[in-house]
Write a protein that holds these residues in place. Structure first.
Motif, PDB file in Angstrom:
ATOM      1  N   TYR A 104       0.805  -1.218   0.000  1.00 40.20           N
ATOM      2  CA  TYR A 104       0.000   0.000   0.000  1.00 40.20           C
ATOM      3  C   TYR A 104       0.843   1.276   0.000  1.00 40.20           C
ATOM      4  CZ  TYR A 104      -4.439  -2.410   0.606  1.00 40.20           C
ATOM      5  OH  TYR A 104      -5.554  -3.200   0.400  1.00 40.20           O
ATOM      6  N   ARG A 105       2.081   1.196   0.454  1.00 40.99           N
ATOM      7  CA  ARG A 105       2.935   2.385   0.483  1.00 40.99           C
ATOM      8  C   ARG A 105       3.861   2.468  -0.715  1.00 40.99           C
ATOM      9  NH1 ARG A 105       3.226   4.936   5.480  1.00 40.99           N
ATOM     10  NH2 ARG A 105       1.186   4.678   6.500  1.00 40.99           N
ATOM     11  N   THR A 108       8.926   2.892  -1.475  1.00 39.51           N
ATOM     12  CA  THR A 108       9.674   3.967  -0.830  1.00 39.51           C
ATOM     13  C   THR A 108      10.699   3.365   0.121  1.00 39.51           C
ATOM     14  OG1 THR A 108       8.111   4.158   1.010  1.00 39.51           O
ATOM     15  CG2 THR A 108       7.644   5.454  -0.976  1.00 39.51           C
ATOM     16  N   ALA A 111       9.111   2.489   3.507  1.00 40.04           N
ATOM     17  CA  ALA A 111       8.245   1.308   3.459  1.00 40.04           C
ATOM     18  C   ALA A 111       9.070   0.027   3.353  1.00 40.04           C
ATOM     19  CB  ALA A 111       7.277   1.418   2.279  1.00 40.04           C
TER      20      ALA A 111
END
Length: 290
Positions: A104-105, A108, A111
């Motif tokens: 969902y993130r 990055t 994350a």
């Protein structure tokens, strides 16, 4: 009294079988995670949950198969069923937390680091909780530095696996990533086992050793069967998981805007407006005659 520990009681059979289970779970889990990240939608939680179960179960099955080759020459080894299967729940839940964070993130740095750390700690927790389920006439002791090294390997392997899940989309690359992941997980297991030493107790008042490895073998064999069924179903109903997304190529060239070559050489269409211009028509006819 110090026990004589052997981690390869069946030779290379258990390490190879354990490695294949880790690769199988990793391959299915990575493809499911990739599918959820690339396509999203309402099905994303389902794909992420399936990926979590595949990786967690694969790692747990790998651990148990490898433990079939672990023996102590002076004492039989048994297993507590509750603790053994509790380690499976820990693996699936903590791997799932890491996968959902990245799912969902995105890819990055925060994350990946957070998800990889939680996932790696879940792998290590599964391993040492599974070891805590062993029952034998003695006490299991660990070398602290070697245990720490095994945890670092688990975290690094988990972070790399999550990065591959969100960054690698071709099936061949995902297959290679799963093979590397299998090496890392197996390496973590055997590094952790290298930290083990057993201090044997006197035979008096020995508690029940629990269930033998052979008794627990049948439930563990269900795991690979479930993996194969899931993989077959996924391939059958969603070929994108295997083939991946097509890369730009000849098919994309045909869809580029512009006038196709075959149309550029086709004769001009004669319309009513063209026929209404006799002077222009005669000029074109004379030119064609030359």
């Amino acid at each position: 009294m110090q026990g004589t520990v052997d981690g390869f009681g069946y030779g290379l059979v258990t390490p190879v079988a354990a490695y294949l289970m880790a690769c199988l779970g990793g391959a299915l889990g990575l493809r499911c995670t990739t599918r959820s990240v690339r396509n999203g939608g309402r099905s994303r939680p389902g794909w992420l949950a399936l990926g979590s179960a595949a990786i967690g179960s694969g790692i747990w099955t790998m651990h148990f198969i490898a433990m079939m080759g672990f023996t102590v020459a002076e004492a039989p080894i048994g297993y507590d069923r509750t603790v053994t299967f509790a380690s499976l729940a820990v693996a699936v839940v903590m791997v799932g937390v890491g996968i959902f964070i990245v799912g969902y993130r995105g890819a990055t740095v925060m994350a990946l680091v957070t998800g990889g750390t939680l996932m790696g700690l879940g792998i290590a927790s599964m391993h040492y909780l599974g070891m805590a389920g062993m029952r034998l006439r003695g006490t299991i002791e660990y070398d602290t530095l070697t245990v720490a090294l095994s945890v670092v390997i688990a975290v690094v392997a988990a972070t790399a696996a999550l990065w591959a899940a969100v960054s690698v989309h071709r099936f061949s690359a995902s297959l290679l990533a799963s093979l590397v992941m299998g090496i890392a997980v197996s390496g973590m297991h055997y590094v952790g086992m290298a930290a083990v030493s057993v201090h044997l107790h006197p035979t008096a008042g020995v508690p029940d050793p629990g269930e033998s490895p052979a008794t627990l073998l049948a439930p563990v064999l269900i795991g690979p069967l479930v993996f194969l069924l899931l993989a077959a179903a996924v391939v059958m109903f969603d070929p994108l998981l295997v083939l991946g997304e097509p890369e730009p190529g000849a098919a994309d060239e045909r869809r580029r805007p512009g006038i196709p070559a075959q149309r550029a050489t086709a004769p001009p269409r004669r319309t009513a407006a063209w026929a209404a211009e006799p002077g222009r028509r005669r000029g074109l006819a004379e030119r064609d005659g030359r």
